[in-house]
Design a protein around this motif. Structure first.
Motif, short mmCIF file in Angstrom:
data_model
loop_
_atom_site.label_atom_id
_atom_site.label_comp_id
_atom_site.label_asym_id
_atom_site.label_seq_id
_atom_site.Cartn_x
_atom_site.Cartn_y
_atom_site.Cartn_z
N LYS A 154 1.17 -1.54 -0.30
CA LYS A 154 -0.24 0.24 0.06
C LYS A 154 0.77 1.26 -0.21
O LYS A 154 0.74 2.22 -0.65
N ALA A 155 1.80 1.37 1.13
CA ALA A 155 2.56 2.23 1.16
C ALA A 155 3.26 2.69 -0.09
O ALA A 155 3.84 3.87 -0.74
N GLU A 156 3.97 1.45 -0.99
CA GLU A 156 4.86 1.42 -2.62
C GLU A 156 3.78 2.31 -3.63
O GLU A 156 4.43 3.32 -4.15
N ILE A 157 2.62 1.34 -3.34
CA ILE A 157 1.42 2.28 -4.40
C ILE A 157 1.50 3.68 -4.12
O ILE A 157 1.47 4.58 -5.21
N THR A 158 0.66 4.09 -2.87
CA THR A 158 0.44 5.42 -2.36
C THR A 158 1.76 6.08 -2.98
O THR A 158 1.71 7.15 -3.87
N ALA A 159 3.26 5.77 -3.07
CA ALA A 159 3.99 7.01 -3.31
C ALA A 159 4.06 6.87 -4.79
O ALA A 159 4.13 7.95 -5.57
#
Length: 298
Positions: free
Chosen positions: A198-203
């Motif tokens: 989720k964090a990588e997709i958000t970035a």
């Protein structure tokens, strides 16, 4: 495709009620899909005959009475299916013009060997040529799959970066990519992997330009509502869920706890279907699957 048609398709994918059907089994997974459909390997001779059988199955699904935009918003096609026809009309055109269903194309060429706890996509030679061809068939978007097996931050970062790199090429050709970094449902670190993902997709989403829109196809997460923030991101048309090997009932039960995800199931959609069924039996079984998946997607 006209600007008006693209806008209609985009609106349906963003706001429509229903789910996306995955009709995109490729060469490696076709024998298994056919076997579940009651067509064993001794019933056809060679690759061409195999693909003819799977196209006949997909045609039967597409022409079924319940396979319409009322519950099915989009359908993901394999390249051969895109190049094939339904009642003399190119498959994508038959989907949109006759059923009101938005056509997508699977573009990945399978997975590399496992490294850093993930499987990256293999290179996709001739991608831009494939996308240009897809545009002539009226394809709205694409789908490309990677797999995450472990909560390995380096591996997950690489998977997401590769997915968005391919996605930007798709956008540059006037289509909407479905970015699919699947998390293995049997992973011992599934919850941890989903948090990193989720964090990588958000970035990556935050770095997109205002005219670069995507869709996301993700494994149903362990945490209820985990991906709601992604669904609300201005660069995301929709977040859809893959069944990942869960049974239809289990996948639907898990999906019902995710208010901002809709289904994009393949095996679950075809569960219980058989070539040997009469049209009445086939349509009833498919209709029941469609309704179950539709309800879970509301």
């Amino acid at each position: 495709m006209s600007t008006d048609t693209f806008a209609q398709m985009a609106a349906q994918m963003t706001n429509g009620k229903g789910f996306i059907a995955a009709l995109d089994q490729s060469g490696g997974s076709t024998p298994k899909a056919l076997g579940l459909y009651g067509v064993t390997e001794d019933m056809y001779d060679g690759e061409e005959a195999m693909f003819a059988e799977i196209h006949a199955m997909r045609t039967r699904i597409i022409k079924a009475p319940d396979f319409t935009k009322d519950k099915v918003l989009g359908a993901i096609l394999f390249e051969r299916t895109m190049r094939g026809e339904v009642d003399g009309k190119p498959t994508a055109k038959a989907l949109w013009e006759d059923r009101g269903i938005v056509p997508f194309l699977k573009i990945d060429k399978g997975l590399d060997d496992k490294a850093n706890g993930v499987q990256m996509m293999k290179p996709i030679p001739g991608l831009e040529d494939t996308l240009k061809e897809a545009a002539t068939f009226g394809i709205f978007g694409t789908k490309e799959r990677s797999v995450i097996h472990e909560a390995n931050p380096e591996g997950i970062k690489a998977v997401v970066a590769q997915q968005f790199e391919v996605g930007k090429t798709v956008v540059s050709c006037g289509m909407v990519p479905i970015i699919e970094p699947e998390v293995d449902i049997n992973s011992a670190t599934k919850s941890e992997a989903e948090a990193i993902l989720k964090a990588e997709i958000t970035a990556q989403l935050d770095a997109l330009a205002d005219d670069q829109n995507v869709m996301l196809k993700l494994t149903i997460p362990n945490e209820a509502g985990l991906y709601d923030d992604l669904a609300d991101h201005p660069r995301v048309l929709r977040v859809v869920a893959l069944s990942g090997g869960y049974t239809t009932d289990d996948a639907c039960a898990r999906l019902s706890k995710q208010p901002k995800m809709i289904a994009s199931f393949s095996r679950a959609l075809a569960e219980g279907l058989s070539k040997q069924q009469s049209d009445e039996e086939f349509n009833a079984a498919l209709g029941a699957n469609i309704d179950k998946i539709y309800q879970a997607s509301l």
